[in-house]
Every structure is written in C-alpha cells, then in structure tokens.
Design an enzyme around this catalytic site. Structure first.
Site, PDB file in Angstrom:
ATOM      1  N   ASN A   1      -8.420  25.268  48.347  1.00 48.90           N
ATOM      2  CA  ASN A   1      -8.386  26.714  48.515  1.00 48.90           C
ATOM      3  C   ASN A   1      -7.189  27.079  49.387  1.00 48.90           C
ATOM      4  OD1 ASN A   1     -10.910  27.234  47.122  1.00 48.90           O
ATOM      5  ND2 ASN A   1     -11.914  26.318  48.912  1.00 48.90           N
TER       6      ASN A   1
ATOM      7  N   CYS B   1     -13.264  24.137  40.135  1.00 44.11           N
ATOM      8  CA  CYS B   1     -12.553  25.396  39.869  1.00 44.11           C
ATOM      9  C   CYS B   1     -12.334  25.468  38.365  1.00 44.11           C
ATOM     10  CB  CYS B   1     -11.224  25.461  40.621  1.00 44.11           C
ATOM     11  SG  CYS B   1     -10.251  26.939  40.213  1.00 44.11           S
TER      12      CYS B   1
ATOM     13  N   ASN C   1     -20.293  23.455  43.313  1.00 49.37           N
ATOM     14  CA  ASN C   1     -20.087  24.200  44.552  1.00 49.37           C
ATOM     15  C   ASN C   1     -21.168  25.278  44.632  1.00 49.37           C
ATOM     16  OD1 ASN C   1     -19.097  25.745  42.463  1.00 49.37           O
ATOM     17  ND2 ASN C   1     -17.066  26.007  43.289  1.00 49.37           N
TER      18      ASN C   1
ATOM     19  N   GLU D   1     -14.707  34.460  46.921  1.00 45.29           N
ATOM     20  CA  GLU D   1     -14.675  33.008  46.804  1.00 45.29           C
ATOM     21  C   GLU D   1     -14.640  32.325  48.163  1.00 45.29           C
ATOM     22  OE1 GLU D   1     -12.643  30.627  43.945  1.00 45.29           O
ATOM     23  OE2 GLU D   1     -11.807  32.414  42.978  1.00 45.29           O
TER      24      GLU D   1
ATOM     25  N   CYS E   1     -13.351  34.015  39.148  1.00 45.00           N
ATOM     26  CA  CYS E   1     -13.836  32.711  39.622  1.00 45.00           C
ATOM     27  C   CYS E   1     -14.640  32.096  38.486  1.00 45.00           C
ATOM     28  CB  CYS E   1     -14.691  32.867  40.874  1.00 45.00           C
ATOM     29  SG  CYS E   1     -15.389  31.295  41.470  1.00 45.00           S
ATOM     30  N   GLY E   2     -14.096  31.037  37.883  1.00 40.96           N
ATOM     31  CA  GLY E   2     -14.733  30.432  36.721  1.00 40.96           C
ATOM     32  C   GLY E   2     -16.083  29.817  37.014  1.00 40.96           C
TER      33      GLY E   2
END
Length: 290
Positions: free
Chosen positions: A69, A78, A166, A217, A226-227
């Site tokens: 990040n 990600c 995550n 995020e 954000c996938g």
C-alpha cells in the site's frame, strides 16, 4: 540507495485503482516499506498499490507477487493490481493462463470474455471470526455489532465481515454518497475489533445483479476502486440472499463483474486493466533510503 533506484516500472490502473508494477524477477531483492513509501512521495509515482514481481517459489507459477500500500504496509491481496500484473505478463509471454503466488495463496488469471478484460480467481472467501480476523468471537459474521454514531441513532451499523485474503467490513446503506466515508473510514479501519485493520465499504444493493459501492482501503485511504472489496461485498450480499452469485459491481472508477462460483466457492473477478505509461524510478526518490 535502495532496490528500486533506476529500475523500470509500469504505471497502470484497474478501473481507477492506481497501480505501479515492478518486475524484479531478474534482480531478486526485497523492497522495504521505506522504499514503497518513497515511490509515492512528492516527485514520485502516485499509486494505491505497488505490485512487485519476484522470482517464483513454486513450480508452475510465474512469480511471487508482493503487494504494498502507499503507506508502506504490505497487503495480502489486490484484485485490480493482479489484473494489471496479468495483462503485463500475458503481453510478454502470449500464454493463455497464468498462476501467481501471493501472501494470500495462489491466484490464477486468464483472458476475459472480451478484449481488454481479464479474470482473476481470487480463491474462496472466509467467514470465521478468527480467519477474518476479529478481536472477539462472533458466531455469525453476516452481521456483527459495530456502529458509528449515537447508540439510539447510529449513522452506520451492523456490517457484514468477510476475508478475501484481507479483512473487509461492509455497511449496507441506501446511498453510498450520503455518508462521510473520508471521515469514518480511518476510524473504522483502525477499530480495535480489527486487529489487522480492515477495508471499509459502503454498499447499496440496487438489484439482485447490481451493487453500488465505495471503499476506504486499509493502508491506502479513499480509492476509486478496490477489487477485493468488490469480491467481499458481492459474496456478503449473496450470503444474505439479497443478491445473486453473479453481480455487476459499480465503483467510482468503473465496473467489475464478480462471480461466486458454486461448485468450488471460488470468487472470480472480471474487469479491465489499463496501461498508462512506462518509466524508470529517479534515484533521488531513494536518497534517504538506507
């Protein structure tokens, strides 16, 4: 001077999620948090996530992908970044399918159903409170007790929580733009209930096949997309039986199609990956890096 000085990079985006891709497979070296922050510093290359390709550790994989990040912290997953990585490697190799290793496990990628689209198998979601993880036990993570605002009139409350490699918390709202996510996002990201912090999403279910969302995020702040949050949100809505297993996700930067595949529980994310420009990192960015 650091690993990245004078090294080539590609600036890309996945529906507005700003991505920098660096291929270190021919120059194996670790990237430090300080270097990752330096890339995004003034005069550098602005990004939400930095995707670093390192030599493969497992047979049959193209690379181990480390994800940073812009605050220098490492991310396990990600989705938008993986589509960008996949595009770059597809174009370099001509292969029909690719497999990468990440901290979240193996991710398979292939060309999407139309030119310019790429699909990433993000693996199965996790719902156990220890797997997300949460700081205390919740038997049912479809909703947990968490709210913003007064007890008798909360502004946001009862999020669904999911791990896509995550942690994600999804608050269901009527209008994703009616709440100050820039204000609440960092507070919720760092709430004690999330020992590893969390991605915070506001989502509106517009139909069984359409969800509108915005995400704060973890480690990157407000982003256009954000996938992994799109995957988590689609899964959470289907788990509540409020959406189908194939859903079009509408994010500020564009759209993704998410399929929660019934036969193996894997989540497939399909969307574009846009190349913007290539460059070489200015050594001056890393002058203070040990």
């Amino acid at each position: 001077m650091g690993t990245l000085a004078n090294h080539a990079f590609s600036k890309m985006n996945g529906i507005g999620n700003e991505i920098v891709v660096v291929d270190l497979r021919d120059r194996p070296a670790a990237v430090t948090a300080e270097e990752a922050r330096a890339v995004a510093s003034p005069g550098g290359v602005p990004y939400d996530q930095l995707m670093v390709l390192q030599p493969p550790r497992l047979p049959g994989t193209e690379a181990f992908v480390s994800i940073y990040n812009n605050d220098g912290s490492e991310a396990n997953a990600c989705g938008n970044g993986m589509r960008c990585v996949a595009r770059q490697v597809f174009e370099a190799t001509g292969k029909a399918a690719l497999t990468f290793e990440t901290r979240a496990g193996l991710l398979s990628c292939w060309q999407g159903p139309a030119p310019g689209l790429y699909t990433v198998d993000m693996g199965p979601p996790k719902f156990g409170w220890r797997d997300i993880p949460l700081a205390e036990e919740f038997r049912d993570t479809r909703y947990i007790e968490l709210q913003v605002g007064p007890i008798d009139a909360p502004v946001l409350h009862s999020p669904s929580v999911v791990s896509m490699g995550n942690p994600h918390a999804i608050f269901w709202v009527d209008d994703v733009n009616a709440h100050d996510l820039e204000r609440f996002g960092p507070l919720l990201e760092n709430h004690p209930i999330f020992p590893e912090r969390a991605n915070i999403t506001l989502a509106h279910i517009a139909g069984r096949d359409r969800i509108v969302m915005r995400t704060w995020e973890r480690g990157a702040g407000m982003t256009k997309a954000c996938g992994s949050a799109a995957c988590a949100t689609a899964v959470a809505a289907a788990r509540l039986k409020r959406a189908d297993r194939v859903v079009d996700m509408v994010l500020p930067g564009g759209g993704l199609t998410i399929e929660w595949r019934e036969r193996d529980d894997h989540v497939l994310m399909t969307g574009p990956a846009v190349f913007e420009y290539a460059g070489t990192f200015d050594p001056a960015l890393f002058a203070s890096v040990a």
